[in-house]
Design a protein around this motif. Sequence first.
Motif, PDB file in Angstrom:
ATOM      1  N   ALA A   1       0.643  -1.260  -0.087  1.00  0.00           N
ATOM      2  CA  ALA A   1       0.199   0.133   0.036  1.00  0.00           C
ATOM      3  C   ALA A   1       0.913   1.135   0.059  1.00  0.00           C
ATOM      4  O   ALA A   1       0.526   2.163  -0.792  1.00  0.00           O
ATOM      5  CB  ALA A   1      -0.914  -0.070   1.354  1.00  0.00           C
TER       6      ALA A   1
ATOM      7  N   ARG B   1      -7.011  -0.481 -10.386  1.00  0.00           N
ATOM      8  CA  ARG B   1      -5.826  -0.127  -9.539  1.00  0.00           C
ATOM      9  C   ARG B   1      -6.404   0.266  -7.915  1.00  0.00           C
ATOM     10  O   ARG B   1      -5.912  -0.363  -6.917  1.00  0.00           O
ATOM     11  CB  ARG B   1      -4.944   0.713 -10.001  1.00  0.00           C
TER      12      ARG B   1
ATOM     13  N   LEU C   1       2.321   1.728  -3.669  1.00  0.00           N
ATOM     14  CA  LEU C   1       1.327   2.039  -4.697  1.00  0.00           C
ATOM     15  C   LEU C   1       0.692   3.444  -4.302  1.00  0.00           C
ATOM     16  O   LEU C   1       0.573   4.229  -5.466  1.00  0.00           O
ATOM     17  CB  LEU C   1       0.033   1.138  -4.549  1.00  0.00           C
TER      18      LEU C   1
ATOM     19  N   LEU D   1      -5.879  -1.570  -4.376  1.00  0.00           N
ATOM     20  CA  LEU D   1      -5.111  -1.084  -3.203  1.00  0.00           C
ATOM     21  C   LEU D   1      -5.856  -1.093  -1.920  1.00  0.00           C
ATOM     22  O   LEU D   1      -5.729  -1.189  -0.836  1.00  0.00           O
ATOM     23  CB  LEU D   1      -4.868   0.724  -3.482  1.00  0.00           C
TER      24      LEU D   1
END
Length: 890
Positions: free
Chosen positions: A287, A302, A290, A306
């Motif tokens: 996390a 995406r 990202l 996440l």
Amino acid sequence: METAEIRRRWLSFFEERGHTVVPSAPLVHEDPNLLFVNAGMVPFKPYFLGQETPQFTRATSVQKCVRTLDIEEVGKTTRHGTFFQMNGNFSFGDYFKEGAIALAWELVTRSQSEGGYGFDEKDLYASVYHEDEEAIAIWKKVAGLPDDRIVRLGKKDNYWNMGVPGPGGPCSEILIDRGPEFGAERDWEAGDRYLEFWNLVFMQDDLSAVRSKEDFDIAGGLPKKNIDTGMGLERVAYLLQGVDNIYEIDEVFPVISVAEDLSGRRYGANHEDDVRFRVVADHVRSALMLIGDGVTPGNEGRGYVLRRLIRRAVRSMRLLGVDAPTLAELLPVSKDRMKASYPELEAGFGRISQIAYAEEDAFRRTLSAGTTILDTAVAKAKSAGRSSLGGDEAFALHDTYGFPIDLTLEMAAEQGLQVDEAGFRRLMGEQRDRAKADAKAKKSAHGDTQVYRQVADAVGREVEFTGYDQTVTDATVRGLIRGGEVVERVGAGDEIEIVLDRTPLYAESGGQQADHGLIRLSNGGLIEVTDVQRPISGLVVHRARVLDGEVATGEAAEAEVDVARRRSISRAHTATHMVHQALRDELGETATQAGSENSPGRLRFDFKAMQAVPDEAMADIEARINGVLLDDLPVTADIMALDDARKMGAMALFGEKYGERVRVVSIGEWSRELCVGTHTPRVGQIGVVKLLGEASIGSGVRRVEALVGADAYGHLAREAAIVSQLTGSLNVRADELPDRIASLLSKLKDAEREIAAVKQGQVLGAAPGLVGSARDIAGVTFVSHDAGTDVRAEDLRALVLDVRTRLGADRPVVVSMAAAAGGRPFVIVATNEAARHAGIKAGAYVRVAAQVLGGGGGGKDDLAQGGGTDASKVSDALGAVEQALRARGA
């Protein structure tokens, strides 16, 4: 050896041997087939496919990667992780098998004191494609490996392809024997004994068809042979650090240590808790990386990945016994371990943490809501005599509310129920199959560029853009496409795509819409250009219609920009830079760009923010922008090295691909951004910028829209005319309008309340008469009433309850009334306690009436409401209630 040091040694080793060090690409990549970069070679794929020409023949990188296909396996094995780093070295027509093997063997076996990794040669093996005799001979020559330490494997393990036609080739892996405690001797398939940590791919074949990993056709050899290698950084780290798996290395385990302190449980005590600790450590790091690369939580693509990672981490901490928020304790630890390799995480941690903590808070609320829904489902199952929840119920909790299946299993078990887990898994499998089918369909995107590659191969792909300082340019027609096919000649009326050797027309990119214009041919032909695109790198394609004459490749031409449109778009683009800078000035550096569109006279700007921007802040931003316009700052563009641009403070966008040389657009000393678009020479030429407002367009992303120049002036003029009309009608000054309108609205609300009270009084006034109309049906006192139209549901409900009360509690009472509001019929049924003791429930009778109305309804046993669509059936609906009541007594 720390992970950051393993990384440093890799880059240093290959740089010393003539490789260009290429920084890691962002996890968000332009490849249409990928959510995230999932392998070290992904940024180099255009070179391997021949879509672009590399600027170097040797390269090396440590690429950030994310893979989530096996997310459910994270923590259960030593190998599965979502975020990982892939060390790679690449050769583009330079060295081949012997060079790759020699470099790999040298780095792996060189002593640590001399800059290598220091693996013991006696523990190392090599796997090869069983038909690759050349590689086998090289391993014997370079490394001195005997036959019993060279493992021959088939296509499944040791032949590489991308799953689509294009380059492919055999590969060779370096394996390490970890000892008998990890598995049986020479068992290459099972266990963790012979661990592969470096894969060398020898791209030598041109594949014409790929039906599966093991079923493909080889058309011939590649004109240039390439090398693509990948060494898993985390895998080498745990080998060199003497730990058992990737979760215990120096970049990951500190998060587990904090999770131990928070939970009071110990890592290594039992397998279930170990899996949870590992999920927390892996997902928190993923996390972090990202969000650092610009991803925000969302419900698809995406953003969904996440969100799922963060929620799995939060849920795992809950299963470890921690109900309080924990990311504020865990995320900074991960950042501190990763910042040695990625210092931008430290600089951007304010934004990263804000997004992560907000998602944790949102999921905690989801857990609360999901728990309520689960409790309801459990109660319904028990009342129906069921001993388990259906798979569809568990799937709905997971898919609709984000409620994890293991939490559903745990909480259902606490209440004595099982869950149809097989049904849940079946529904999940169907969902995954749909996703895979969609992903497979997207692979066709590779074929979409074939016609453009054909043009580029024939005439070259680098088209010179002259539009920064020219609006008319002499050019030559280099390629023509009609109906998806390359042609030599087109005529009047044809819809075409045309490639010139040079053009002043801007191709759509960076949010700026494409130029329109004309192409005049030397033979008198005329072409109208309505769009300009770059379907592959370097190639500019004009989408157009031939208005007059014929066009053939090789003809001389003159390309001309629609100047009025260009200037209008350029004003909008420059204003977008100003909006970006003003937002950052007002909200801080976390307000980074997430997208934009610059069209004639109008702009749209998306930015990262977790909360709405207050009206006062928006007013300040608009005032700041227009103040800068008055200063008439110059707008300049400079070409410089990327590192120099960063040192100057130029803003770059997440996910954008930049070369070593970049174009920096500056507005005085106030704003600097990397940008290839067109702009006004001075900001004063924009005239005026009017912000139309801002709103959320997704989790953590908000949008500002604005008008620019003449469009903004026209908007303000229309608003001024409206204000003038209102001041004239209300006979007040403009500055008095807000108070006067507020006063009028207040009076209007008071009047509406008075009217509602009068109507309610009229409705309730019918109560005595309705009590007098009560009838006895099968021992039940029954009242039925059609209240007509234009009756509010709350007023009718009050009348129903009043009549029920007036009829007393000595015997069963059922009151049924219906009405219509705005053409929509509704029905209300009430029962007293005596009726309910007799088994008469309001909800059952409402459903009878609602079915007649063409709808449904429900409620409590004492009071229920339903509705439908057919207002002409109100009388029939009330009759159905009476019939049902009579049938009960029959």
